[in-house]
Write a protein that holds these residues in place. Sequence first.
Motif, PDB file in Angstrom:
ATOM      1  N   SER A  43       0.742  -1.151   0.048  1.00  0.00           N
ATOM      2  CA  SER A  43      -0.065   0.052  -0.010  1.00  0.00           C
ATOM      3  C   SER A  43       0.907   1.535   0.080  1.00  0.00           C
ATOM      4  N   VAL A  44       0.881   2.108  -1.001  1.00  0.00           N
ATOM      5  CA  VAL A  44       1.935   3.371  -1.082  1.00  0.00           C
ATOM      6  C   VAL A  44       1.177   4.379  -1.535  1.00  0.00           C
ATOM      7  N   ASN A  45       1.364   5.322  -0.574  1.00  0.00           N
ATOM      8  CA  ASN A  45       0.724   6.822  -0.775  1.00  0.00           C
ATOM      9  C   ASN A  45       1.959   7.685  -1.725  1.00  0.00           C
ATOM     10  N   THR A  55      -3.093   6.815  -3.064  1.00  0.00           N
ATOM     11  CA  THR A  55      -2.841   5.719  -2.711  1.00  0.00           C
ATOM     12  C   THR A  55      -3.095   4.511  -3.338  1.00  0.00           C
ATOM     13  N   HIS A 153       4.974  -1.146   8.875  1.00  0.00           N
ATOM     14  CA  HIS A 153       4.660   0.382   8.443  1.00  0.00           C
ATOM     15  C   HIS A 153       5.825   1.011   8.178  1.00  0.00           C
ATOM     16  N   ASN A 156       4.814   6.075   4.173  1.00  0.00           N
ATOM     17  CA  ASN A 156       4.123   6.063   3.103  1.00  0.00           C
ATOM     18  C   ASN A 156       3.998   4.903   2.434  1.00  0.00           C
ATOM     19  N   VAL A 157       4.379   3.714   2.808  1.00  0.00           N
ATOM     20  CA  VAL A 157       4.223   2.440   2.451  1.00  0.00           C
ATOM     21  C   VAL A 157       3.936   1.515   3.836  1.00  0.00           C
ATOM     22  N   ASN A 158       3.043   0.461   3.479  1.00  0.00           N
ATOM     23  CA  ASN A 158       2.716  -0.543   4.370  1.00  0.00           C
ATOM     24  C   ASN A 158       2.895  -1.635   3.434  1.00  0.00           C
TER      25      ASN A 158
HETATM   26  C1  LIG Z   1      -0.599   2.379   6.757  1.00  0.00           C
HETATM   27  O1  LIG Z   1      -1.087   1.978   7.995  1.00  0.00           O
HETATM   28  C2  LIG Z   1      -1.389   2.811   8.789  1.00  0.00           C
HETATM   29  C3  LIG Z   1      -2.086   2.205  10.008  1.00  0.00           C
HETATM   30  O2  LIG Z   1      -2.949   1.412   9.778  1.00  0.00           O
HETATM   31  C4  LIG Z   1      -2.275   4.103   8.061  1.00  0.00           C
HETATM   32  O3  LIG Z   1      -2.612   5.117   8.994  1.00  0.00           O
HETATM   33  C5  LIG Z   1      -1.498   4.548   6.994  1.00  0.00           C
HETATM   34  O4  LIG Z   1      -2.526   5.258   6.158  1.00  0.00           O
HETATM   35  C6  LIG Z   1      -1.175   3.365   5.920  1.00  0.00           C
HETATM   36  N1  LIG Z   1      -0.441   4.107   4.923  1.00  0.00           N
HETATM   37  C7  LIG Z   1      -0.671   3.612   3.672  1.00  0.00           C
HETATM   38  C8  LIG Z   1       0.237   4.074   2.743  1.00  0.00           C
HETATM   39  O5  LIG Z   1      -1.417   2.646   3.454  1.00  0.00           O
END
Ligand SMILES: *[C@@H]1O[C@H](CO)[C@@H](O)[C@H](O)[C@H]1NC(C)=O
Length: 411
Positions: A43-45, A55, A153, A156-158
């Motif tokens: 998951s990338v912002n 995102t 976490h 900007n990336v999960n």
């Molecule tokens: C990553 O996870 C956190 C906590 O769940 C969230 O606040 C954040 O927006 C997420 N970031 C992305 C890039 O998905």
Amino acid sequence: MSSYRLLAPLLLLGFLQVALVKRFEVKDGSKICLLAELSANFSVNYETTAKKEATVLFSLPEDAQVSNRSNCNNMTAPLLVISFEGGHSLSMNFSRVNTSYKMDVLTISCNWSDHTHFPNASSKGFLIKSSRSMDISAKINTTYKCTSDSTMHMNNVNLTLSHVRMEAFPPNNNFSKNETQCPADVTPTGPTTTLVTTLTPTTAAPPTPQNPMTGNYNVTDSNGICLLAKMGLQLNITYTTPDNKTALKVFNIQPNSTGADGNCTSDHASLQLTDGLTKLNFVFVVNATTSKFYLKELSVSIDLPAARGKPFMAKNESLNYLQTTLGKSYVCRSEQTLQVNPNFSINAFEIQVQPFRVNDSKYATAEECQMDKDNMLIPIIVGAALAGLVLIVLIAYLIGRKRSHAGYQTI
Ligand SMILES: *[C@@H]1O[C@H](CO)[C@@H](O)[C@H](O)[C@H]1NC(C)=O
Ligand SMILES: *[C@@H]1O[C@H](CO)[C@@H](O)[C@H](O)[C@H]1NC(C)=O
Ligand SMILES: *[C@@H]1O[C@H](CO)[C@@H](O)[C@H](O)[C@H]1NC(C)=O
Ligand SMILES: *[C@@H]1O[C@H](CO)[C@@H](O)[C@H](O)[C@H]1NC(C)=O
Ligand SMILES: *[C@@H]1O[C@H](CO)[C@@H](O)[C@H](O)[C@H]1NC(C)=O
Ligand SMILES: *[C@@H]1O[C@H](CO)[C@@H](O)[C@H](O)[C@H]1NC(C)=O
Ligand SMILES: *[C@@H]1O[C@H](CO)[C@@H](O)[C@H](O)[C@H]1NC(C)=O
Ligand SMILES: *[C@@H]1O[C@H](CO)[C@@H](O)[C@H](O)[C@H]1NC(C)=O
Ligand SMILES: *[C@@H]1O[C@H](CO)[C@@H](O)[C@H](O)[C@H]1NC(C)=O
Ligand SMILES: *[C@@H]1O[C@H](CO)[C@@H](O)[C@H](O)[C@H]1NC(C)=O
Ligand SMILES: *[C@@H]1O[C@H](CO)[C@@H](O)[C@H](O)[C@H]1NC(C)=O
Ligand SMILES: *[C@@H]1O[C@H](CO)[C@@H](O)[C@H](O)[C@H]1NC(C)=O
């Protein structure tokens, strides 16, 4: 029961359609130094050319493969680089520490110029993010297994990994049958589903995992078994995360993957337990004046990447737990807490220990702990109270009968 069996293959089929589990190998000649199987979601912002935040979510695609940048580094520090379409990669560094291996750093590299994944990205070049906040470690000759999701976490990336199986230095060029399960798999509702557990002291405590399994840990010297121990252990640690928050982690010692070692003399015995990168040391001594033994010292070292990258350590050398007459074994069926310091305690279940005077590998007469005696007392008191009540009712009845009898006669 039977409906579950029918459902299982269907669920499996359903799963195969959504998450792709890929297998990766890093080799040095014909010798594999790293085997990995995993599925990953990103998951990338990012910021678009229109200065808007976007995102994107994507999974590790089918074409993901081991890059030629992967390296066994002379069979000491395997590096796995997985590359996939668009010029992106996911890499993991491993190292060996004594009889364990662990993942040190995970790095994500995303190519901003891949407009399929990042439409209208304003940045140029690459997004590179690393994380050390992982709990991926296991003993040599065991497979690290974590079916549960674990999310890292980064700014900007999960990254969410699931269905992970990994092994560094697999002895037979394939996954070992013995497995080290991650805490989240062992306790599905446990606190470690997300690897970076950041809890402020004001937030609710994580749910406590199930009671630990009881393990048998013996120490052997030249004369045979010199220390016998049977117990279920749950560790409770309070630590500081990199962003200076206080976090709590409660997890169980898995007897399966725990090795016991130590040494004994007639008045000093130590028991070392090693479960992956968690090490516990119990030291028992004898007080010659009272002819009793007790647990005097407890120390722990836990590799906890979420705790500012340093291992968590705690030690107390002046405890006085599990006091027992020499020549007997200590038994406690009740749960008890062995507080080591304000940041570390052990919840011990179903203990039986005998660190001295072990004959024929057998426990000597048990000396029950006070808590068991107290717990035993409650049923006795309740029983006695009930018996007393029955007696009172009976007497009252008899008296009543006699009175009414007498009453009849006078009329
Ligand atoms: C990553 O996870 C956190 C906590 O769940 C969230 O606040 C954040 O927006 C997420 N970031 C992305 C890039 O998905
Ligand atoms: C990964 O993404 C796919 C597709 O969006 C989704 O079905 C799956 O549940 C996700 N897996 C994890 C572990 O988040
Ligand atoms: C890795 O592969 C790329 C092309 O895919 C090639 O240009 C490069 O020379 C290779 N590097 C090594 C070390 O083999
Ligand atoms: C690789 O390891 C072997 C044995 O551990 C050692 O003799 C050799 O010098 C190492 N080679 C390199 C390039 O480090
Ligand atoms: C791992 O297994 C191999 C072969 O089965 C053996 O030679 C080696 O000593 C084992 N290593 C450990 C740390 O148990
Ligand atoms: C698996 O672990 C058990 C107990 O720790 C050990 O006895 C056995 O040798 C191990 N098997 C392999 C193949 O390493
Ligand atoms: C863990 O320790 C903390 C702090 O001492 C305590 O508040 C909490 O109740 C303990 N949890 C368990 C499950 O023992
Ligand atoms: C955390 O606290 C330490 C000292 O207590 C300080 O040096 C450090 O900058 C703090 N880190 C953050 C991220 O606030
Ligand atoms: C422990 O061993 C038992 C039997 O050998 C096995 O069923 C179980 O999955 C193992 N658990 C772990 C956590 O390795
Ligand atoms: C015995 O245990 C003590 C304390 O755990 C340790 O310092 C010492 O090295 C051990 N001795 C041997 C011979 O293993
Ligand atoms: C042994 O026990 C006695 C009585 O409780 C106590 O006074 C003494 O300090 C203890 N000695 C040691 C070495 O702990
Ligand atoms: C330790 O000793 C006890 C009692 O003899 C035995 O039942 C148990 O299997 C032993 N455990 C190990 C791991 O050797």
